[in-house]
Design a protein around this motif. Sequence first.
Motif, PDB file in Angstrom:
ATOM      1  N   GLU A   7       0.529  -1.149   0.627  1.00  0.00           N
ATOM      2  CA  GLU A   7      -0.131  -0.364  -0.126  1.00  0.00           C
ATOM      3  C   GLU A   7       0.857   1.299  -0.263  1.00  0.00           C
ATOM      4  N   ARG A  20       0.884   4.488  -3.021  1.00  0.00           N
ATOM      5  CA  ARG A  20       0.078   5.007  -2.692  1.00  0.00           C
ATOM      6  C   ARG A  20       1.716   6.656  -3.432  1.00  0.00           C
ATOM      7  N   GLU A  21       3.184   5.906  -2.911  1.00  0.00           N
ATOM      8  CA  GLU A  21       3.784   6.888  -3.607  1.00  0.00           C
ATOM      9  C   GLU A  21       4.193   7.084  -5.147  1.00  0.00           C
ATOM     10  N   ASP A  46       2.074   8.909  -6.555  1.00  0.00           N
ATOM     11  CA  ASP A  46       2.510  10.915  -6.747  1.00  0.00           C
ATOM     12  C   ASP A  46       3.852  11.018  -7.592  1.00  0.00           C
TER      13      ASP A  46
END
Length: 587
Positions: free
Chosen positions: A368, A372-373, A376
Amino acid sequence: MREEYPRPEFVREEWMNLNGRWFFAYGSEQTEIQVPFVCQSRLSGIGKKIREDHVVYERSFKVPKEWKDREILLHFGAVDYKCSVFINERCVGHHTGGQTSFHFDITRYLSWEQEVIRVEVEDPLNDESIPRGKQFWEEESKFIWYTPSTGIWQSVWLEPVSKTSLCWVHFTPDIDEGTVKIDYQLSESTVLPCRVHVKVRLGEQEVFHGNMLCNTVRNSLTVDVFRKKAMEGSFHFTGNYWSPENPILYDVLIQTDDGITGEPADLVKAYFGMRKIHVENGKLYLNNQLYYQKLLLDQGYWEDGLVTAPTDQDYVDDILKSKAMGFNGCRKHEKVEDPRFLYWADKLGFLVWEAMASFWSYTPQAAEAFTREWMDVIHRDYNHPSIIVWGMLNESWGVPRIYSNKQQQDFSRALYYLAKGLDTTRLVISNDGWEMTETDICAFHSYKHGEKEEYGQHEVFRDSLKKVETLHLVMEKLLFAKGSVYKGQPVVLTECGGIAVENSQPESGQNPDGDGKQDWGYTFASETDFLDEYGRIIDAIYESELLGGFCYTQLTDVEQETNGLLTCGHQYKFDPEEIRKINERKK
């Protein structure tokens, strides 16, 4: 000190650089540090391999009085790994992820006198669920692992913005239609409706000038950049494509009004390139032309700055030296690079296969955080025409049981489809090296030698690189994970070579905390034999009609790993023209 504007694809004129001298504390030690260099690097002024998980930065600053009627944003290029940020002892926010940029609106925390910023960083070096790439968890670097990096490693800066301002803009080129789609988002505090003015220029030529009335914060328009309507209604095709040989960039000015008086509120300078990368009949095409990938594996490390380049010019020099040796791009390895590097790759014409830093121990929570990174990363770097490939996992790092484990296979597939869902303009590799699942490129690694000492990489390559069915003969693991098969994708040898020069010695002052040894490589050759050995490997690769390119390991020496074409100080080891001649044996 790094003084250049940190975000070159989205530029505002007014800003304040917060790099330079900060107070720094770790364990019981209190000292000073030069930001944005990590404490383990010489350029930080500290140069110690600390083992503390928590460090603290602090400094004071004053915001210009003329910024008082605007919102003040505090930007961080990257902080490894978790941080909490305080202004005047009040927490303004938290961030997790060591590879990506973030910012906070600090307006309501300011005194408009002397301000104090404190950044508390947590970077547990032994946490195997954290994406950290090549950063080593033991006391001394060895093998292919390097000195870790803790804390702030990219620029810190302030900028003022009006209530009506741009948050981001994405450019999606379509060279077949001759258009670029411009998506942008306005700040939540925007006064609606407002007008947004867009100018697009190619050199001195104005390509587009228009304005839109915006009733929402999310908007888009499509600009015809290739065809100009003539008086008789015909169209003229200009075809200004971005490529390594001709890195044409379009300049963009985007201005918002304040939504009330019609006065200008925000002005951003940006750019884009008209570039297309696609796959057709098992081959790689750039701008609808067959294009052979001649890449260098680039770790993005510097002798004195570690993960942070000492100066902006160092990015320029690396790219120019790579091109001088006949390479047309790089595969960034286990690191999301500073936007300044990507800017210069755009400007100078250099392909980039962008990668994410790997984690080591698979858990749903690690997956996760990684995902998420990675989202980005795609959002931040979407506009760079130099980036043609997104590469997430590498050699099954973090997913060690992916060959037969359905959960880890599904994670790999999810990363692939996520990237495809967020960006339709680039190719995607979910697990570079081996044990691939879904992928746009069959990307495999090999440093294999024959059983006899004299039986080098080139001889193994000549026997094995001509058919997909024989690639496993040069690999440590199988090409695809169980349940996945080759589907006719382009085949690229994305790691190979790794020749270290025998009896190489460290440069003056290198590796002061280590044992000074500079003797690790995938294979060795004497200084006089190096070019012959390099030529034999490249010739064997070029003999394969299957391959659509290669990536040679690597650009520079890094600490004890001495298989670079450049030294740890990023200087040539060999005559670049001789390397170029070998690389140009295939056009």
